[in-house]
Motif scaffolding. Structure first.
Motif, short mmCIF file in Angstrom:
data_model
loop_
_atom_site.label_atom_id
_atom_site.label_comp_id
_atom_site.label_asym_id
_atom_site.label_seq_id
_atom_site.Cartn_x
_atom_site.Cartn_y
_atom_site.Cartn_z
N LEU A 52 30.93 -87.35 -44.71
CA LEU A 52 31.96 -87.57 -45.72
C LEU A 52 31.60 -88.74 -46.62
O LEU A 52 31.20 -89.80 -46.15
N ASP A 53 31.71 -88.54 -47.93
CA ASP A 53 31.45 -89.60 -48.89
C ASP A 53 32.69 -90.48 -48.97
O ASP A 53 33.50 -90.38 -49.89
N TRP A 54 32.85 -91.35 -47.98
CA TRP A 54 34.04 -92.18 -47.84
C TRP A 54 33.76 -93.53 -48.45
O TRP A 54 32.87 -94.26 -48.01
N PHE A 55 34.50 -93.90 -49.49
CA PHE A 55 34.21 -95.10 -50.26
C PHE A 55 34.19 -96.38 -49.41
O PHE A 55 33.29 -97.21 -49.57
N PRO A 56 35.17 -96.61 -48.52
CA PRO A 56 35.10 -97.83 -47.70
C PRO A 56 33.80 -97.94 -46.90
O PRO A 56 33.24 -99.04 -46.77
N LYS A 57 33.30 -96.84 -46.38
CA LYS A 57 32.03 -96.86 -45.65
C LYS A 57 30.88 -97.26 -46.58
O LYS A 57 29.99 -98.03 -46.20
N HIS A 58 30.95 -96.76 -47.80
CA HIS A 58 29.94 -97.09 -48.81
C HIS A 58 29.96 -98.59 -49.10
O HIS A 58 28.91 -99.24 -49.22
N VAL A 59 31.18 -99.17 -49.20
CA VAL A 59 31.31 -100.60 -49.47
C VAL A 59 30.76 -101.41 -48.30
O VAL A 59 30.07 -102.42 -48.50
N TRP A 60 31.05 -100.98 -47.08
CA TRP A 60 30.52 -101.67 -45.89
C TRP A 60 28.99 -101.73 -45.93
O TRP A 60 28.37 -102.76 -45.67
N GLU A 61 28.39 -100.60 -46.27
CA GLU A 61 26.92 -100.53 -46.30
C GLU A 61 26.36 -101.47 -47.36
O GLU A 61 25.35 -102.16 -47.13
N LYS A 62 26.99 -101.50 -48.53
CA LYS A 62 26.53 -102.38 -49.60
C LYS A 62 26.71 -103.85 -49.22
O LYS A 62 25.88 -104.70 -49.54
#
Length: 274
Positions: A229-239
């Motif tokens: 899932l392209d889940w934005f919070p997960k994306h922010v965590w990775e960044k």
């Protein structure tokens, strides 16, 4: 219920009659739409003050309805804060129950946040986030008895004529937990797990992610634990782990003058979601 209503008479909210509500709303001629508590109608006091009249969702369990009505009226009737939706009064008899609130002309945040055209500048979104946090802090820390909201989301952040945030549905429900998929803390899915004010903090973090990205975190109802899932919070965590928050904020279209505030908001959102 009668004992409760007598106690509420000592507080600030006014007890209205069904005839008064009929007059205030011009026979319920303008429906504003469904709310978390039920149907909502636009009205006006004789002195010109605009109001919204909210009716609960009816069920066969009148006792449960009374408990929810008392919970909502009892808590909101004793809370006074600039970032909380003001309760003017209520109506209750054997035929109906209703709550009378101030009318906030700009509706809810979700009506503006997810549009392609940016009707609200990022600086104003930042102010909305701060105002919402202050209202939430009041419920959790300043009320005589801590109040848990249970359903923090953009649809429950109401905006006045200056796009200043007020909070809707500020009550502790006695008839079961609420919440909305995509915003509810993981604890909501656990059996016999206590629901605390920390669940509101998690939901507020999810709202901050949506303010930063100006988009929904994910499709409502999708499980955030799904790796595909392209889940934005997960994306922010990775960044954040790669120390690339600044670059990510640029891709969100936030102007240079606002990027420092946006990065701080990202870190607050990450802290809330822990």
């Amino acid at each position: 219920m009668e004992n409760f209503l007598q106690e509420m008479a000592k507080e600030k909210p006014v007890r209205f009659t069904t005839q008064q509500l009929f007059s205030f709303t011009n026979n319920y001629s303008t429906r504003l739409g469904p709310g978390g508590f039920g149907s909502v109608y636009k009205g006006q006091f004789p002195n010109g003050v605009m109001i919204s009249v909210k009716f609960p969702k009816w069920s066969v369990d009148r006792r449960a309805e009374d408990e929810q009505f008392m919970a909502k009226t009892g808590t909101i009737g004793r809370t006074y804060h600039i970032n909380l939706d003001r309760l003017y009064g209520f109506c209750h008899d054997q035929y109906m129950s209703a709550l009378v609130y101030e009318f906030l002309e700009n509706g809810s945040l979700d009506q503006y946040l997810f549009k392609e055209e940016k009707e609200i500048e990022w600086e104003k979104l930042h102010e909305i986030a701060i105002g919402t946090a202050r209202g939430l802090a009041y419920l959790h820390e300043e009320c005589p008895q801590r109040i848990i909201h249970y359903d923090i989301k953009p649809g429950n952040i109401l905006l006045d004529e200056n796009f200043f945030p007020n909070r809707d549905s500020t009550h502790a429900t006695l008839t079961g937990y609420r919440g909305t998929p995509g915003y509810s803390a993981p604890e909501f899915s656990l059996i016999n797990h206590p629901i605390t004010h920390k669940c509101d903090v998690y939901s507020f973090g999810m709202v901050l992610f949506e303010i930063i990205g100006r988009q929904r975190n994910a499709i409502v109802g999708s499980a955030p634990c799904n790796d595909s899932l392209d889940w934005f919070p997960k994306h922010v965590w990775e960044k954040n782990e790669k120390d690339e928050l600044g670059a990510m904020i640029v891709t969100c279209g936030i102007e240079e003058k606002d990027q420092e505030k946006a990065e701080r908001m990202c870190k607050v959102a990450l802290w809330c979601s822990v």
